[in-house]
Design a protein around this motif. Structure first.
Motif, short mmCIF file in Angstrom:
data_model
loop_
_atom_site.label_atom_id
_atom_site.label_comp_id
_atom_site.label_asym_id
_atom_site.label_seq_id
_atom_site.Cartn_x
_atom_site.Cartn_y
_atom_site.Cartn_z
N THR A 140 0.84 -1.19 0.00
CA THR A 140 0.00 0.00 0.00
C THR A 140 0.88 1.24 0.00
N ILE A 148 -6.15 1.74 -5.57
CA ILE A 148 -6.01 1.74 -4.11
C ILE A 148 -7.29 2.30 -3.51
N GLY A 189 -3.03 -4.14 -2.34
CA GLY A 189 -2.71 -2.72 -2.17
C GLY A 189 -3.79 -1.95 -1.46
N CYS A 190 -5.00 -2.48 -1.46
CA CYS A 190 -6.10 -1.80 -0.78
C CYS A 190 -5.97 -1.95 0.74
#
Length: 262
Positions: A137, A172, A187-188
């Motif tokens: 992230t 994201i 990535g979230c």
């Protein structure tokens, strides 16, 4: 006082000491014979000044032995609070009658936590699951660009992303999802479903979200770009690249633009 007088005075003092040591049956005659010569005024003080007490040296001490080594205090263990006690998937949310005033959302990746403040008061915190290795992230200061209650991922096989709040146009977002207790997303920032709903209900588009790697590494706020002034003159702005207007970021409201990825 002469040397002879001093001897006589000292002899008189010794005689007095002998008199006190004699038995009581000794007659007065012995006393009369042992009577010392009368002392002149000042002689006794002169003799006393010549007799000094023995000087007893202080006991020898070892400087190294006398100093007790001072042990440095052991560091106090950090008292863990309710945030530390949360298990994966757990959260706390203090429901308010009215959510008014500035809101701050802070995400800390190394401890996998999110904090929500309203008027500088902590109203909620939760465990999260952020991007795994290779899909980390990003850190920085973001704004909520888009909100969707029932979003489906167009990158990962229509994976459900309930209560999605987009932070970037390239994939994201904050949304509800599975929390295994470690970074596991693409990535979230995954949240417990109930917490994701509570947060979704109180935020607005444009809400600022700060993502930190840890609490000791701050992120820099991007510098505002100066406004481009209108250029007038003989040159044609359409033909001169240096005078061309800046390209604006695409707006999600524009239906002709491609669907953002997430």
């Amino acid at each position: 006082m002469g040397f002879g007088a001093g001897i006589r005075t000292l002899q008189g003092i010794i005689a007095l000491l002998l008199m006190t040591a004699m038995p009581a049956q000794a007659g007065t005659q012995g006393l009369e014979q042992a009577a010392p010569a009368p002392l002149e005024q000042g002689q006794l003080s002169d003799v006393a000044s010549q007799v000094t007490a023995p000087v007893v040296p202080p006991p020898a001490t070892n400087p190294s032995a006398s100093k007790t080594p001072i042990a440095s205090p052991a560091p106090k263990p950090r008292v863990k609070g309710p945030v530390d006690a949360l298990k994966p998937g757990q959260f706390r949310w203090a429901k308010q009658d009215v959510y008014e005033g500035p809101m701050k959302i802070v995400i800390v990746l190394d401890i996998q936590r999110i904090y929500v403040f309203q008027n500088d008061k902590l109203i909620g915190f939760s465990t999260i699951s952020s991007g795994k290795k290779g899909k980390e992230t990003p850190t920085g200061i973001f704004n909520i660009l888009q909100k969707n209650v029932d979003h489906k991922s167009n990158l990962y096989s229509n994976a459900p992303m309930p209560f999605m709040q987009r932070l970037t146009w390239d994939g994201i977002a904050i949304h509800g999802g599975y929390l295994p207790g470690y970074p596991a997303s693409h990535g979230c920032i995954r949240l417990p479903l109930a917490f994701a709903k509570a947060l979704f209900d109180v935020t607005q588009k444009g809400q600022e979200v700060v993502v930190l790697q840890d609490t000791s590494t701050p992120v820099k706020r991007p510098s505002p770009q100066p406004a481009t002034e209108a250029v007038t003159g003989a040159k044609d702005a359409t033909n001169d690249p240096a005078l061309s207007p800046p390209v604006l970021a695409p707006k999600p409201e524009d239906a002709s633009l491609p669907e953002p990825s997430v």
